[in-house]
Design an enzyme around this catalytic site. Sequence first.
Site, mmCIF file in Angstrom:
data_model
loop_
_atom_site.group_PDB
_atom_site.id
_atom_site.type_symbol
_atom_site.label_atom_id
_atom_site.label_comp_id
_atom_site.label_asym_id
_atom_site.label_seq_id
_atom_site.Cartn_x
_atom_site.Cartn_y
_atom_site.Cartn_z
ATOM 1 N N LYS A 33 0.800 -1.225 0.000
ATOM 2 C CA LYS A 33 0.000 0.000 0.000
ATOM 3 C C LYS A 33 0.841 1.288 0.000
ATOM 4 O O LYS A 33 0.366 2.329 -0.428
ATOM 5 C CB LYS A 33 -0.941 0.000 1.212
ATOM 6 C CG LYS A 33 -2.047 -1.028 1.096
ATOM 7 C CD LYS A 33 -2.906 -1.125 2.331
ATOM 8 C CE LYS A 33 -2.210 -1.902 3.432
ATOM 9 N NZ LYS A 33 -2.060 -3.343 3.186
ATOM 10 N N GLU B 92 0.623 -9.029 12.861
ATOM 11 C CA GLU B 92 2.070 -9.088 12.716
ATOM 12 C C GLU B 92 2.747 -8.778 14.046
ATOM 13 O O GLU B 92 2.109 -8.306 14.984
ATOM 14 C CB GLU B 92 2.515 -8.075 11.660
ATOM 15 C CG GLU B 92 2.007 -8.454 10.274
ATOM 16 C CD GLU B 92 2.235 -7.346 9.268
ATOM 17 O OE1 GLU B 92 3.409 -7.038 9.017
ATOM 18 O OE2 GLU B 92 1.257 -6.817 8.741
ATOM 19 N N GLY C 155 -1.906 -15.862 14.041
ATOM 20 C CA GLY C 155 -1.308 -15.449 12.767
ATOM 21 C C GLY C 155 -2.067 -14.333 12.089
ATOM 22 O O GLY C 155 -1.857 -14.044 10.914
ATOM 23 N N GLY D 136 -4.760 -13.179 5.218
ATOM 24 C CA GLY D 136 -4.275 -14.524 4.973
ATOM 25 C C GLY D 136 -3.635 -14.680 3.610
ATOM 26 O O GLY D 136 -4.029 -14.041 2.648
ATOM 27 N N LYS E 19 -6.077 2.183 2.763
ATOM 28 C CA LYS E 19 -7.047 1.558 1.850
ATOM 29 C C LYS E 19 -8.093 2.568 1.381
ATOM 30 O O LYS E 19 -8.501 2.561 0.221
ATOM 31 C CB LYS E 19 -7.692 0.359 2.545
ATOM 32 C CG LYS E 19 -6.696 -0.794 2.679
ATOM 33 C CD LYS E 19 -7.140 -1.862 3.677
ATOM 34 C CE LYS E 19 -6.126 -2.999 3.717
ATOM 35 N NZ LYS E 19 -6.329 -3.905 4.871
ATOM 36 N N GLY F 11 -8.041 -7.668 0.727
ATOM 37 C CA GLY F 11 -7.449 -9.002 0.644
ATOM 38 C C GLY F 11 -8.076 -9.764 -0.505
ATOM 39 O O GLY F 11 -8.009 -9.331 -1.642
#
Lengths: 337, 337
Positions: free
Chosen positions: A124, A209, A206, A316, A224, A153
């Site tokens: 981004k 981060e 997960g 993911g 975004k 995503g």
Amino acid sequence: MKIIIIGYGTVGQALTKILYEKEKQLFNKYGLRSNIVAVVDRGGAIISKTRLKYSTLMKAKASGTVASDPNFGKPGLKALQVIEEEAADVVIELTPTNIIDGEPGMSNIKSALTNKKNVITTNKGPLVLALITLIELARHNGVHLRFSGAVGGGLPVLNFAKKSLIGDRIISIKGILNGTTNYILTRMAEAHISLETALKEAQLAGYAEADPSYDLNGVDTACKLAIMSNWILDKNVKLKDINVSGILDVTLSNIKKIEKKGQTIKLVGSIDDEKIVVKPQTLSKNNPICVDGVLNAVAFNMESAGEITLVGGGAGGVVTSSAILRDLIEIRRYTNS
Amino acid sequence: MKIIIIGYGTVGQALTKILYEKEKQLFNKYGLRSNIVAVVDRGGAIISKTRLKYSTLMKAKASGTVASDPNFGKPGLKALQVIEEEAADVVIELTPTNIIDGEPGMSNIKSALTNKKNVITTNKGPLVLALITLIELARHNGVHLRFSGAVGGGLPVLNFAKKSLIGDRIISIKGILNGTTNYILTRMAEAHISLETALKEAQLAGYAEADPSYDLNGVDTACKLAIMSNWILDKNVKLKDINVSGILDVTLSNIKKIEKKGQTIKLVGSIDDEKIVVKPQTLSKNNPICVDGVLNAVAFNMESAGEITLVGGGAGGVVTSSAILRDLIEIRRYTNS
């Protein structure tokens, strides 16, 4: 198509798996033949004049860096050199977002476009800082710049807005665009745990981060919104034009106070003619954008068609890979490589 | 583009209004200049060699039929004759759905395509009975057949599935595709009223036709599933292949029994590799397809991207017009008229 991948984390590896697993299907259905000829990570590069094997890539990466391969590894080799010197049709740029100067993605993308290589990115930083310039640079060099995976995503937000909403005017847009914070707020509401505990859960699962600052402080959502404004609505929005607050001040007691009314708190990004805002908002659970877990949701308020909402995707590697694959197929349609 | 409209109810009139109101905007943004040169309704036709005025059309229709216009009216003139004899680029076919033989839509559409006129329709009858044949006929004559408004009303379900989901496999589809029954079930659950009372409310609110049989018995949803299967998934499904039950057996006590568990009953259509089914189903209110009122919702279960849901649109003239307008713009892009 000859492909160079720059940045080889979860998304890059998941993409590799899909390209090899679906090889036949992608060729039969779309005429797409993906030959990964180079991959660059922090340790260096792996390069071959012909297609690299899946097992070669995975084995090398398992040792820490793709550059560790005894035959094709080039320890210490930098992305820019690979982009300039290796023949390829597409550079897939997947380095982490940096909103200060966009680096290293900015230089990688500019170099690829200047060298007449198509670019797909989920980064981004460069898009927020220089979308119009980069699109112009791509046009000037007769190549394509695609970034489906940068917003939503796996949820095809940008594609949908550009292709399926023609003829009608978008009055405003609002949505939940960050999977990490949505996971945290969902867990706080479901399990009545603190933000800190929910963040730890997200990291274990997960979904967050090691440094989740851009997620928590709302900057990821703001990026975004800037990309959507500039690309879908032809505006020229900078990050500093966006009023941003994240979820760090949301407490369990805030959430508990409203849950009996069928409401909850979500991090909402919104765009209308007057302003662009990121902030935690109280939503009714009946609101179509009020989705849980890592899901994303975007509502387009249309002049004629009313409110149209898109739900799904989120974070993911596999999910984001599906967006990159879409871009790859579209580029394939415009080229003959 | 010269346009003939066949069937002039709520949708046709709402479309006319939008085309005239947004005239400048549509020309500036898409190069679209819509000249309605003929309209046909049950009473006959109104025809002009040049563009008909908005006031002329509305005034004539207000007297019962467009054929009542003193200058351009042709009482008793039939659609087929207008389609064959009048010069036009696009025929917009909006007659009511008939699943027995598709008439009069079937003949209107075939005649238009054979006469090398592009066709836009919202009429599910011909599409369900002969989609593949009609597409072939359009191709053979070098014209386009579009039907965005036939599924989802203003919700761009077909367009989205074809354009935004490429590269990934659709494993299954399920959704709420009928606004009338969704309104009825929503009112039963909200106000604890009987199906009969809710139906009367829907009719008063303009959400149900005088004869709502196709809505209530699930046939309308089944038609939409057939069109989706054949167009999105390249199947060759007939209505008789679909297992259909409507909402007539749903009682208030069924709904009351599950409401405490956060569930409700919706008329759900679903498509997977093995079967296509329309039936009332118990859904959790958290399910993204569990939408209320006249809203539609469709969830695509994708191999890589997970579940992607589209919510919105539903019934109504303006909403359906936005879908027709999309088709018109796409046809404009392929032609120079």
